[in-house]
Scaffold this motif. Structure first.
Motif, PDB file in Angstrom:
ATOM      1  N   GLU A 199     -12.103   8.308  47.610  1.00  0.00           N
ATOM      2  CA  GLU A 199     -12.756   8.525  48.897  1.00  0.00           C
ATOM      3  C   GLU A 199     -12.908  10.002  49.248  1.00  0.00           C
ATOM      4  OE1 GLU A 199     -10.442   6.360  51.694  1.00  0.00           O
ATOM      5  OE2 GLU A 199     -11.226   4.391  51.071  1.00  0.00           O
ATOM      6  N   HIS A 200     -12.391  10.886  48.409  1.00  0.00           N
ATOM      7  CA  HIS A 200     -12.511  12.316  48.669  1.00  0.00           C
ATOM      8  C   HIS A 200     -13.938  12.778  48.390  1.00  0.00           C
ATOM      9  CE1 HIS A 200     -11.820  16.696  48.101  1.00  0.00           C
ATOM     10  NE2 HIS A 200     -10.844  16.508  48.963  1.00  0.00           N
ATOM     11  N   TRP A 201     -14.434  13.724  49.197  1.00  0.00           N
ATOM     12  CA  TRP A 201     -15.837  14.137  49.079  1.00  0.00           C
ATOM     13  C   TRP A 201     -16.158  14.755  47.725  1.00  0.00           C
ATOM     14  CZ3 TRP A 201     -17.543  19.094  48.041  1.00  0.00           C
ATOM     15  CH2 TRP A 201     -16.584  20.115  48.141  1.00  0.00           C
TER      16      TRP A 201
END
Length: 218
Positions: A199-201
């Motif tokens: 979920e990290h950009w």
């Protein structure tokens, strides 16, 4: 993180604080006393870390500690650049100020990057690769410790006050790394660490989509 932990200059100051303080005009006894006080500050700050880590989170403490270290390094470099002459000495007032700033720097490190360098890798590595990941973490920490320890005195002789601006530059880099690239793992079960990365950009592009999620979409 192990590389940044050494490149911010903590081991250089920790190993050579007596040498540094003798260089700026403190006597032998005061310089040796500083090493003892540094250990006391480190221990006390680490105890504080134990009580605040789960309240404020990893990223917050890392960034706050980095800013405290950065301010201390810039002030140390500025005082040395302005007051340290060719004879290698300065007034006792400025030497005392350096002593205090070194203590502030060590405290900032001790309740942030010092223990966090060992804590965060244990949380961000998935169970499948944790042993290998921790081995790389420890090994890289020792490698950069050797580099900094071997090069500090030569760099101090050539760069003088600018050495602390060099370390301050690395502190800026590692602060940016935490802000943009390090995910928060506060309260995150080990089994769900993979979700944090997905979920990290930025890291989500590297890790990719979970196989179970991909099959659900299909």
């Amino acid at each position: 993180m192990p590389a940044f932990t050494q490149l911010n200059g903590i081991n250089a100051i920790g190993f050579y604080a007596p040498v540094l303080l003798r260089t700026v005009g403190m006597g032998e006894s005061l310089a040796l006393l500083s090493a003892v006080i540094t250990v006391v500050i480190y221990t006390a700050s680490t105890v504080v870390f134990m009580f605040v880590i789960d309240r404020f989170g990893r990223r917050t403490l890392l960034i706050a500690g980095s800013l405290q270290m950065l301010a201390s390094e810039l002030l140390i470099g500025a005082i040395m650049a302005a007051e340290l002459g060719d004879e290698g000495g300065m007034g006792r007032g400025y030497a005392a100020a350096l002593f205090v700033l070194i203590g502030v720097y060590v405290a900032g490190y001790s309740w942030s990057w010092g223990p966090m360098t060992w804590l965060v890798p244990t949380e961000v590595f998935p169970l499948e690769i944790r042993s290998a990941g921790q081995s790389v973490t420890v090994a890289s920490g020792f490698v950069f410790t050797i580099f900094v320890a071997q090069g500090f005195l030569a760099m101090l002789c050539r760069m003088r006050a600018w050495l602390f601006f060099f370390f301050a530059g690395w502190t800026v880099v590692m602060t940016g790394f935490v802000y943009w690239f390090l995910p928060e793992t506060k309260g995150m079960p080990i089994e769900q660490v993979g979700k944090v990365w997905r979920e990290h950009w930025f890291w989500g592009r590297v890790v990719g989509v979970d196989e179970s999620q991909a099959s659900d979409k299909l």
